[in-house]
Write an enzyme that holds these catalytic residues in place. Structure first.
Site, PDB file in Angstrom:
ATOM      1  N   ASP A 102      31.183  42.281 -98.478  1.00  0.00           N
ATOM      2  CA  ASP A 102      30.403  41.085 -98.789  1.00  0.00           C
ATOM      3  C   ASP A 102      31.419  39.963 -99.036  1.00  0.00           C
ATOM      4  OD1 ASP A 102      27.863  39.950 -99.383  1.00  0.00           O
ATOM      5  OD2 ASP A 102      28.195  40.234-101.513  1.00  0.00           O
ATOM      6  N   ARG A 164      19.051  54.734-102.438  1.00  0.00           N
ATOM      7  CA  ARG A 164      20.259  55.251-101.774  1.00  0.00           C
ATOM      8  C   ARG A 164      19.910  56.366-100.788  1.00  0.00           C
ATOM      9  NH1 ARG A 164      24.884  53.269-104.376  1.00  0.00           N
ATOM     10  NH2 ARG A 164      24.765  53.013-106.620  1.00  0.00           N
TER      11      ARG A 164
HETATM   12  P1  XMP Z   1      32.314  42.508-102.311  1.00  0.00           P
HETATM   13  O1  XMP Z   1      31.592  41.203-102.602  1.00  0.00           O
HETATM   14  O2  XMP Z   1      33.374  42.767-103.310  1.00  0.00           O
HETATM   15  O3  XMP Z   1      31.187  43.571-102.567  1.00  0.00           O
HETATM   16  O4  XMP Z   1      32.750  42.580-100.876  1.00  0.00           O
HETATM   17  C1  XMP Z   1      31.152  44.788-101.983  1.00  0.00           C
HETATM   18  C2  XMP Z   1      30.217  45.680-102.740  1.00  0.00           C
HETATM   19  O5  XMP Z   1      29.040  44.958-103.156  1.00  0.00           O
HETATM   20  C3  XMP Z   1      27.898  45.734-102.973  1.00  0.00           C
HETATM   21  N1  XMP Z   1      26.998  45.057-102.020  1.00  0.00           N
HETATM   22  C4  XMP Z   1      25.779  45.476-101.697  1.00  0.00           C
HETATM   23  N2  XMP Z   1      25.089  46.538-102.107  1.00  0.00           N
HETATM   24  N3  XMP Z   1      23.305  45.908-100.704  1.00  0.00           N
HETATM   25  C5  XMP Z   1      23.841  46.737-101.616  1.00  0.00           C
HETATM   26  O6  XMP Z   1      23.181  47.698-101.981  1.00  0.00           O
HETATM   27  C6  XMP Z   1      23.938  44.816-100.244  1.00  0.00           C
HETATM   28  O7  XMP Z   1      23.396  44.065 -99.424  1.00  0.00           O
HETATM   29  C7  XMP Z   1      25.255  44.591-100.770  1.00  0.00           C
HETATM   30  N4  XMP Z   1      26.165  43.616-100.551  1.00  0.00           N
HETATM   31  C8  XMP Z   1      27.236  43.954-101.337  1.00  0.00           C
HETATM   32  C9  XMP Z   1      28.381  47.057-102.416  1.00  0.00           C
HETATM   33  O8  XMP Z   1      28.522  47.972-103.474  1.00  0.00           O
HETATM   34  C10 XMP Z   1      29.729  46.779-101.831  1.00  0.00           C
HETATM   35  O9  XMP Z   1      30.610  47.872-101.850  1.00  0.00           O
END
Ligand code: XMP
Length: 179
Positions: A102, A164
């Site tokens: 993300d 999940r």
């Molecule tokens: P970053 O922002 O550090 O985040 O790249 C990565 C982690 O954020 C969670 N994440 C999500 N989890 N649906 C989810 O269930 C999503 O759309 C989503 N976007 C980010 C996830 O744990 C990932 O490893």
């Protein structure tokens, strides 16, 4: 649980076909090597299990859990290791298995830790990528699906620890967030 899903974005069949492709690419690239494959818990656990079955070179597996301070749908960038690896990465070819990238902050923290521990190489496989939300300067070496900025659940991904176990990935109905 299924009733909470507004739209299925990736069916079980679509995901399985993509995981096979990713496994084949990794198997080709790591021919003759013995990489340490690291699952980032919890979100990547199903992806890791399916991917591992599609990698044909010998691998070792390990698990790491990190927690990012922030609310449930947005990472703050402050990351801490909740469960560390059992094995040493020194001199190893490492493949990090992530569910979704993300902002990229979680992953850049993990890569940094593994490089400081003198891994020989660090590469990343991510099933989902949201490049539109990136703040850290990094990209996965192997990406399954590039997705728009929507919060997705299923196939390991949760909202408040639910969903999940869905075998597909979809978006939740908006009213679920407001409950
Ligand atoms: P970053 O922002 O550090 O985040 O790249 C990565 C982690 O954020 C969670 N994440 C999500 N989890 N649906 C989810 O269930 C999503 O759309 C989503 N976007 C980010 C996830 O744990 C990932 O490893």
């Amino acid at each position: 649980m299924q009733n909470d899903i507004q739209e299925v974005l990736y069916s079980e069949e679509t995901i399985q076909a993509k995981v096979k492709e990713l496994g084949a690419a990794i198997s080709r690239d790591y021919q003759g090597r013995n990489p340490l494959v690291i699952c980032v818990l919890k979100g990547a656990f199903i992806f890791m299990a399916d991917l591992a079955k599609n990698i044909t070179v010998p691998i070792a597996l390990d698990f790491m859990a990190v927690s990012s301070y922030g609310n449930s749908t947005r990472s703050s960038g402050e990351v801490r290791i909740v469960k560390d690896l059992d094995s040493s990465v020194e001199g190893r070819d490492v493949i990090i298995v992530e569910d979704i990238i993300d902002s990229g902050l979680t992953l850049s923290y993990i890569i940094d830790v593994l490089e400081r521990r003198n891994a020989k190489s660090v590469h990343v496989v991510a099933l989902f990528d949201k490049p539109g939300r990136r703040t850290a300067d990094l990209n996965a070496d192997y990406t399954g699906f590039t997705i728009p900025d929507a919060f997705v659940v299923g196939y390991g991904l949760d909202y408040a620890e639910k969903y999940r176990n869905l075998p597909y990935v979809g978006v939740l109905k908006p009213e679920i967030y407001s409950n």
